[in-house]
Each structure stands twice: as C-alpha cells, then as structure tokens.
Motif scaffolding. Structure first.
Motif: not given
Length: 396
Positions: A366-385
C-alpha cells in the motif's frame, strides 16, 4: 467511586482513560457497579495475575452462565484449570505454539495477507476489519489445526454470532454445547479413524493433542475439543483486536504509516506499543477462592474481580508519558497485553507473527491509506468487535 469495565458505552465512546487515571490515584481498588472489584494499577494487577490460586480465571459469565454452576473438569478452558494440571495442559499448548513449531507459519500468514489485500487493492478500498484483520487469525488457526480453509470461515462466523464463547450448560444451547464443539468432535473422529487405518498423521495441533498423555493417561475427547475451542476463542478474538487496532492506527496516522513503511525495524516496537497502549483485552475477570485483603481492601470468597489490563498498561508510576503512542520505549515488551504471571498467554509468539506479517504486507503493498468520507469509525482502542474500518487504498 466505582468503575464498570464492561460498560457497553465504551464500545461507542471509547475507554475513559481520564477516569481510570483518577481512579488509579484516588481509589486504585474500587467497587464494580455489578458487584465485586476493579483493579486499576500495575502493582495490584501483577499480584492478581501471579497469585493464580487466590484469583482464579472463571469464564462462566462470558458464556452466559451465572458462575454458580459446577463445570465438569474436562470442560474447563485452559485458564480455568487448577494446578498442577494447568501446567501440564499448558505445556501441550507451548509445544504446539513454540517458535520452532511456527517456522512455516510466517510464510502462511504472509500469503494470507496478500490474498486478502488483492481484491481490496483492485477495488481501491475495503474494510480493514472484516476484509483484512479478522480473517488472518481464523485462517492461521485452521491451518495449524490441519483443517480446510472453510474452517477459518466457520471460526469467523461463530465469533460474530456470539456462539464461539458458549459452552455446554449455556442457556439456549443444546446439552452437547455450541456448534464449534460438534465441528471439532467430527474432526477428531476423522483423525482417529485415519490413525486406526494406519495412515500417516500430520504434525498439526489436533494430532498433537490426540497423541498427548499426562501422567501416562491420554486426554479425553471432551478435553481435546474443549481446548481446541479455547484456542479459537483466544486466538480469534484477541489477535483480531490487535490486528484491527494496528491497521486502524496506521490508517488514522499517515505519518506513522510512512515511518514504519520506510523503516521496518519499527514494526516490532509498533506491535508492542499497540499491545500496551491499545490493549486488545482491556479487562479480564477473576474470582476470589477465599477471603483475602489486597492493600487493606477486604475481598471475600466468590467475589468477582475485574483485572484492568488496559488501565495497568497506562499506569503513570510505570510508564513515562503513558497516554502517548511512542515507538521509543526502553522496554517495549513491558506491558500486560498478553496478561502476566504463570498464566500468560501461550499464543503470544503466534500473535506477534500474525501482527508483524499484517503490518509488513500493508507496508509492502500500500502506497497510501486514507479514511472514507462520511464513514463512522470506532474508538481506539475498543469498539472493534463488529464495526467496519473502511479505507481507501492506493497500491504501490
């Protein structure tokens, strides 16, 4: 002051580390609102993890049991088995997951990571949880057990539907237990039939347990399938959380991703700092076997104790700048990400292999990773289930 380590709001809002910092200072052993106690400091937790005959592991509540049931000895998971048998069963785990037995595993995990990334890179995006992190430990365990690839898919399904942690006696589950036990019974019967026919046996985990003896007595089929279930429980849930935490952090911190991609010597400290700062298991449960006083706090036989691993990993008396994610710790492995004491996780070497491979392949491809606009991400740490970690991916 009290603290609920199992508060479901932590899955949405994140673990309140600011509250835990105050608890460590003001009331390091505090009540849990559901009864029992919460331990927050490294010092107290080291004691609880070392004194395994006083603070015993009891996974009954996680299986939907009340904790008052008498679980047959053959159906106890590794962490629940009392000494001296615990140590003897543990040696079987160690023999199956020792570094010399895992020489070929790194190659398998690396191939699996590439296979999972291929369609995501072709599409230019994907879910780093369900599409990448989660299948890795499931596929790896299936391979180590000598099972077909679809076994890994079954492990993931049982993890998602909640049956993976259930056991005989869980309300609503048939007397023989959850589906994973039936699956392992069938696999074990197949191995025994193959051995009886004189066929050459593979050197996999199932055969290792099938041929093992303790004090000259083979393990029963019930013991074998129970320990196989526990291996999947421990290997899927915790390792998957570690892998998701790593991928999520690299996704959200572009500078960190670029640093690690440029210098692979940072992969190992990255994994260890994730285990400390973003502990895959924030708390584990113990039960008092007798009345005991810990720093003047009276605990009674039968009371539950929540061992706050995530809190201990940020104890200000142990770590400089504990809330910072740093790759320059003097002793990166000084954490409780795999527990501690005589019951420290026997799968730690395997988890580290999987984590290092997952990070290296991401950095390779992977050359570059980026978040997806409008997506909801879980907290870090936790919420990963269950929550997805959507990412836009640009291939190298």
């Amino acid at each position: 002051m009290e603290f609920d380590a199992r508060d479901p709001s932590h899955e949405v809002d994140g673990v309140p580390f600011h509250t835990l910092s105050r608890i460590r200072t003001e009331q390091p052993i505090c009540p849990s609102p559901k009864g029992g106690w919460y331990l927050s400091t490294r010092r107290h937790i080291d004691t609880a993890l070392k004194e395994v005959e006083t603070f015993v592991a009891d996974l009954a509540p996680m299986a939907g049991l009340s904790g008052t049931e008498v679980v047959p000895a053959e159906e106890l998971f590794l962490s629940e088995i009392p000494e001296p048998r615990h140590g003897r069963i543990r040696r079987l785990y160690n023999s199956n997951f020792a570094p010399h037995r895992l020489r070929n595993t790194e190659e398998f995990v690396t191939r699996t990571c590439h296979r999972l990334l291929d369609p995501m890179l072709d599409a230019g995006e994907g879910d780093l949880h369900a599409g990448y992190a989660m299948p890795i430990p499931s596929a790896t365990l299936a391979d180590l057990m000598g099972l077909p690839p679809e076994a890994g898919e079954k492990f993931m399904g049982w993890s998602f539907d909640g049956t993976l942690m259930q056991r005989p006696g869980t309300p609503g589950i048939k007397p023989t237990g959850p589906a994973i036990l039936d699956y392992f019974r069938d696999a074990l019967a197949g191995r025994r039939a193959s051995a009886a026919a004189g066929e050459e046996q593979p050197h996999d985990v199932i055969v290792g347990l099938m041929n093992a003896e303790i004090d000259g007595v083979p393990l029963s089929d019930t013991e074998i399938v129970t320990q196989l279930q526990f291996m999947v429980m421990a290997g899927v849930h915790t390792t998957r959380a570690l892998l998701v935490h790593l991928a999520h952090r690299l996704l959200r911190d572009r500078e960190l991703f670029e640093r690690v991609s440029a210098d692979r010597d940072l992969v190992s400290p990255l994994v260890e700092e994730s285990l400390r700062h973003d502990a895959p298991v924030q708390a584990t449960t113990r039960r008092c076997t007798h009345d005991v006083a810990l720093d003047g706090v009276e605990m009674h036989a039968g009371e539950w104790v929540e061992v706050g691993i995530g809190s201990a990993n940020r104890d200000e008396t142990v770590y400089d700048d504990p809330d910072a994610f740093r790759l320059d710790r003097d002793d990166p492995r000084d954490h409780l990400g795999f527990g501690g004491g005589p019951h420290i996780c026997p799968g730690a070497t395997l988890a580290r292999i999987e984590a290092s491979c997952a990070v290296n392949v991401l950095c390779d491809r992977v050359a570059e990773m980026s978040v997806v606009a409008g997506a909801t991400y879980p907290p870090l740490p936790g919420g990963m289930s269950h929550l997805p970690i959507p990412a836009k991916l640009t291939a190298k």
